[in-house]
Scaffold this motif. Structure first.
Motif, PDB file in Angstrom:
ATOM      1  N   THR A 101      49.355 -11.293  22.087  1.00  0.00           N
ATOM      2  CA  THR A 101      48.380 -12.012  21.266  1.00  0.00           C
ATOM      3  C   THR A 101      49.035 -12.534  19.987  1.00  0.00           C
ATOM      4  OG1 THR A 101      46.628 -10.595  22.135  1.00  0.00           O
ATOM      5  CG2 THR A 101      46.140 -11.814  20.115  1.00  0.00           C
ATOM      6  N   ALA A 102      49.832 -11.693  19.337  1.00  0.00           N
ATOM      7  CA  ALA A 102      50.517 -12.101  18.106  1.00  0.00           C
ATOM      8  C   ALA A 102      51.485 -13.257  18.365  1.00  0.00           C
ATOM      9  CB  ALA A 102      51.264 -10.917  17.503  1.00  0.00           C
ATOM     10  N   THR A 103      52.079 -13.292  19.538  1.00  0.00           N
ATOM     11  CA  THR A 103      52.990 -14.374  19.881  1.00  0.00           C
ATOM     12  C   THR A 103      52.256 -15.717  19.911  1.00  0.00           C
ATOM     13  OG1 THR A 103      54.361 -12.876  21.181  1.00  0.00           O
ATOM     14  CG2 THR A 103      54.604 -15.229  21.628  1.00  0.00           C
ATOM     15  N   PHE A 104      51.095 -15.738  20.525  1.00  0.00           N
ATOM     16  CA  PHE A 104      50.334 -16.990  20.571  1.00  0.00           C
ATOM     17  C   PHE A 104      49.868 -17.415  19.192  1.00  0.00           C
ATOM     18  CE2 PHE A 104      50.216 -16.514  25.126  1.00  0.00           C
ATOM     19  CZ  PHE A 104      50.312 -17.839  25.537  1.00  0.00           C
ATOM     20  N   VAL A 105      49.428 -16.478  18.390  1.00  0.00           N
ATOM     21  CA  VAL A 105      49.024 -16.809  17.020  1.00  0.00           C
ATOM     22  C   VAL A 105      50.223 -17.357  16.251  1.00  0.00           C
ATOM     23  CG1 VAL A 105      48.197 -15.844  14.834  1.00  0.00           C
ATOM     24  CG2 VAL A 105      47.108 -15.178  16.985  1.00  0.00           C
ATOM     25  N   CYS A 106      51.367 -16.726  16.400  1.00  0.00           N
ATOM     26  CA  CYS A 106      52.587 -17.186  15.723  1.00  0.00           C
ATOM     27  C   CYS A 106      52.972 -18.591  16.168  1.00  0.00           C
ATOM     28  CB  CYS A 106      53.732 -16.209  15.998  1.00  0.00           C
ATOM     29  SG  CYS A 106      55.322 -16.737  15.340  1.00  0.00           S
ATOM     30  N   LEU A 107      52.905 -18.852  17.461  1.00  0.00           N
ATOM     31  CA  LEU A 107      53.262 -20.182  17.961  1.00  0.00           C
ATOM     32  C   LEU A 107      52.303 -21.257  17.436  1.00  0.00           C
ATOM     33  CD1 LEU A 107      54.240 -19.348  21.648  1.00  0.00           C
ATOM     34  CD2 LEU A 107      55.768 -19.979  19.771  1.00  0.00           C
ATOM     35  N   ILE A 108      51.032 -20.923  17.355  1.00  0.00           N
ATOM     36  CA  ILE A 108      50.056 -21.874  16.816  1.00  0.00           C
ATOM     37  C   ILE A 108      50.342 -22.125  15.337  1.00  0.00           C
ATOM     38  CG2 ILE A 108      47.615 -22.164  16.233  1.00  0.00           C
ATOM     39  CD1 ILE A 108      47.032 -20.661  18.922  1.00  0.00           C
ATOM     40  N   LEU A 109      50.649 -21.079  14.590  1.00  0.00           N
ATOM     41  CA  LEU A 109      50.976 -21.248  13.169  1.00  0.00           C
ATOM     42  C   LEU A 109      52.264 -22.046  12.975  1.00  0.00           C
ATOM     43  CD1 LEU A 109      50.053 -17.746  11.695  1.00  0.00           C
ATOM     44  CD2 LEU A 109      48.875 -19.924  11.320  1.00  0.00           C
ATOM     45  N   LEU A 110      53.265 -21.754  13.774  1.00  0.00           N
ATOM     46  CA  LEU A 110      54.519 -22.506  13.667  1.00  0.00           C
ATOM     47  C   LEU A 110      54.308 -23.985  13.989  1.00  0.00           C
ATOM     48  CD1 LEU A 110      57.172 -20.062  15.176  1.00  0.00           C
ATOM     49  CD2 LEU A 110      56.994 -20.827  12.806  1.00  0.00           C
ATOM     50  N   GLN A 111      53.453 -24.263  14.964  1.00  0.00           N
ATOM     51  CA  GLN A 111      53.159 -25.658  15.285  1.00  0.00           C
ATOM     52  C   GLN A 111      52.446 -26.337  14.120  1.00  0.00           C
ATOM     53  OE1 GLN A 111      50.238 -26.346  18.320  1.00  0.00           O
ATOM     54  NE2 GLN A 111      51.137 -28.316  18.879  1.00  0.00           N
ATOM     55  N   ALA A 112      51.481 -25.650  13.529  1.00  0.00           N
ATOM     56  CA  ALA A 112      50.755 -26.227  12.389  1.00  0.00           C
ATOM     57  C   ALA A 112      51.681 -26.436  11.193  1.00  0.00           C
ATOM     58  CB  ALA A 112      49.590 -25.322  12.004  1.00  0.00           C
ATOM     59  N   ILE A 113      52.540 -25.475  10.929  1.00  0.00           N
ATOM     60  CA  ILE A 113      53.487 -25.591   9.814  1.00  0.00           C
ATOM     61  C   ILE A 113      54.466 -26.742  10.061  1.00  0.00           C
ATOM     62  CG2 ILE A 113      55.444 -24.437   8.689  1.00  0.00           C
ATOM     63  CD1 ILE A 113      53.828 -21.808   9.005  1.00  0.00           C
ATOM     64  N   SER A 114      54.945 -26.844  11.301  1.00  0.00           N
ATOM     65  CA  SER A 114      55.910 -27.908  11.588  1.00  0.00           C
ATOM     66  C   SER A 114      55.280 -29.288  11.450  1.00  0.00           C
ATOM     67  CB  SER A 114      56.516 -27.723  12.979  1.00  0.00           C
ATOM     68  OG  SER A 114      55.554 -27.972  13.985  1.00  0.00           O
ATOM     69  N   ARG A 115      54.010 -29.408  11.763  1.00  0.00           N
ATOM     70  CA  ARG A 115      53.335 -30.699  11.600  1.00  0.00           C
ATOM     71  C   ARG A 115      53.036 -30.991  10.130  1.00  0.00           C
ATOM     72  NH1 ARG A 115      49.163 -30.704  16.718  1.00  0.00           N
ATOM     73  NH2 ARG A 115      50.756 -31.146  18.272  1.00  0.00           N
ATOM     74  N   ALA A 116      52.642 -29.963   9.394  1.00  0.00           N
ATOM     75  CA  ALA A 116      52.272 -30.153   7.992  1.00  0.00           C
ATOM     76  C   ALA A 116      53.484 -30.423   7.099  1.00  0.00           C
ATOM     77  CB  ALA A 116      51.504 -28.946   7.482  1.00  0.00           C
ATOM     78  N   PHE A 117      54.587 -29.786   7.415  1.00  0.00           N
ATOM     79  CA  PHE A 117      55.780 -29.908   6.575  1.00  0.00           C
ATOM     80  C   PHE A 117      56.936 -30.535   7.344  1.00  0.00           C
ATOM     81  CE2 PHE A 117      53.389 -26.231   4.985  1.00  0.00           C
ATOM     82  CZ  PHE A 117      53.182 -26.609   3.678  1.00  0.00           C
ATOM     83  N   GLU A 118      56.635 -31.525   8.125  1.00  0.00           N
ATOM     84  CA  GLU A 118      57.634 -32.135   9.006  1.00  0.00           C
ATOM     85  C   GLU A 118      58.862 -32.631   8.251  1.00  0.00           C
ATOM     86  OE1 GLU A 118      57.819 -35.556  12.467  1.00  0.00           O
ATOM     87  OE2 GLU A 118      55.893 -34.857  11.729  1.00  0.00           O
ATOM     88  N   ALA A 119      58.675 -33.262   7.133  1.00  0.00           N
ATOM     89  CA  ALA A 119      59.814 -33.802   6.371  1.00  0.00           C
ATOM     90  C   ALA A 119      60.665 -32.689   5.769  1.00  0.00           C
ATOM     91  CB  ALA A 119      59.310 -34.731   5.266  1.00  0.00           C
ATOM     92  N   GLU A 120      60.030 -31.629   5.285  1.00  0.00           N
ATOM     93  CA  GLU A 120      60.756 -30.538   4.628  1.00  0.00           C
ATOM     94  C   GLU A 120      61.556 -29.671   5.598  1.00  0.00           C
ATOM     95  OE1 GLU A 120      57.539 -31.176   4.139  1.00  0.00           O
ATOM     96  OE2 GLU A 120      57.368 -31.720   2.038  1.00  0.00           O
ATOM     97  N   ILE A 121      61.080 -29.569   6.832  1.00  0.00           N
ATOM     98  CA  ILE A 121      61.759 -28.678   7.783  1.00  0.00           C
ATOM     99  C   ILE A 121      62.506 -29.446   8.867  1.00  0.00           C
ATOM    100  CG2 ILE A 121      60.171 -26.773   7.392  1.00  0.00           C
ATOM    101  CD1 ILE A 121      58.803 -27.508  10.025  1.00  0.00           C
ATOM    102  N   ALA A 122      62.652 -30.728   8.695  1.00  0.00           N
ATOM    103  CA  ALA A 122      63.320 -31.553   9.715  1.00  0.00           C
ATOM    104  C   ALA A 122      64.764 -31.122   9.944  1.00  0.00           C
ATOM    105  CB  ALA A 122      63.261 -33.025   9.317  1.00  0.00           C
ATOM    106  N   HIS A 123      65.393 -30.531   8.934  1.00  0.00           N
ATOM    107  CA  HIS A 123      66.793 -30.124   9.069  1.00  0.00           C
ATOM    108  C   HIS A 123      66.957 -28.812   9.845  1.00  0.00           C
ATOM    109  CE1 HIS A 123      65.468 -27.685   5.672  1.00  0.00           C
ATOM    110  NE2 HIS A 123      66.516 -26.902   5.902  1.00  0.00           N
TER     111      HIS A 123
END
Length: 164
Positions: A101-123
Motif C-alpha cells: 500500500t505504501a508503495t502505491f502511495v509513494c508512486l502517486i506522490l512521486l508522480q505528482a511531485i514530478s509533474r509539479a516540479f518538472e523544471a526543478e527535477i529535470a536533471h
C-alpha cells in the motif's frame, strides 16, 4: 551452543522472519542513501559508495547463514510443518501488505511531485525515483513489521503487569 541446536520449528521460522525484516530495513536504507547520492555534493557522494558496500556486506553476513540454516532445517524430518500460519508469519504478511500500500502511495506522490516540479527535477535520473520508491516500500515493510511485532509485545507487558 546446545541451546541453539534445540530450537523448535516455530522458533526457527520466527528467528528467520525477524532477521529477514532487519535485512530488508537495511536494504531500504541502502536505497535511500543511493537516492541521496544523486543530490549530494561530490565529496559526500564518493563516500556513499563505500557506505553502501559496507551495508551490503552486512546484509549478506546477517542473512546468508540464517538462510542456509533455515533451508537445511526445512528439509529435515524435524521441520515438515514449519509453522507457516504462526503469529510471526501473520505479522510478516501484514507488514508486506502495508508496504504494498505504501508503495502505491509513494508512486502517486512521486508522480505528482514530478509533474509539479518538472523544471526543478529535470536533471534527476529515473534511477533516483526508483531508488526512492524502493526505499519507501522496503522501509515501510521493515518498520511496519517492527511496529506490528512491538505492538503485541507491549500488550503482553500490560497483561503481565496487571497480573501482579
Amino acid at each position: 551452543m546446545s541451546n541453539k541446536k534445540n530450537i523448535s520449528a516455530a522458533q526457527m521460522v520466527d528467528s528467520f522472519l525477524r532477521r529477514t525484516a532487519v535485512c530488508v530495513t537495511i536494504v531500504a536504507f541502502i536505497y535511500g542513501v543511493q537516492a541521496f547520492e544523486f543530490i549530494a555534493p561530490a565529496a559526500i557522494a564518493d563516500r556513499i559508495d563505500s557506505l553502501t558496500l559496507v551495508l551490503s556486506i552486512l546484509v549478506l553476513v546477517l542473512m546468508l547463514p540464517s538462510f542456509l540454516r533455515f533451508t537445511i532445517f526445512r528439509r529435515s524430518e524435524n521441520c515438515r510443518q514449519a509453522e507457516a500460519d504462526s503469529y510471526m508469519a501473520d505479522r510478516f504478511k501484514l507488514a508486506a501488505h502495508h508496504a504494498f500500500t505504501a508503495t502505491f502511495v509513494c508512486l502517486i506522490l512521486l508522480q505528482a511531485i514530478s509533474r509539479a516540479f518538472e523544471a526543478e527535477i529535470a536533471h534527476l535520473p529515473v534511477a533516483f525515483f526508483l531508488d526512492m520508491a524502493l526505499a519507501v516500500s522496503l522501509g515501510a515493510f521493515g518498520v511496519g513489521f517492527y511496529l506490528l511485532v512491538r505492538e503485541n509485545h507491549d500488550e503482553d507487558l500490560d497483561e503481565w503487569e496487571q497480573d501482579e
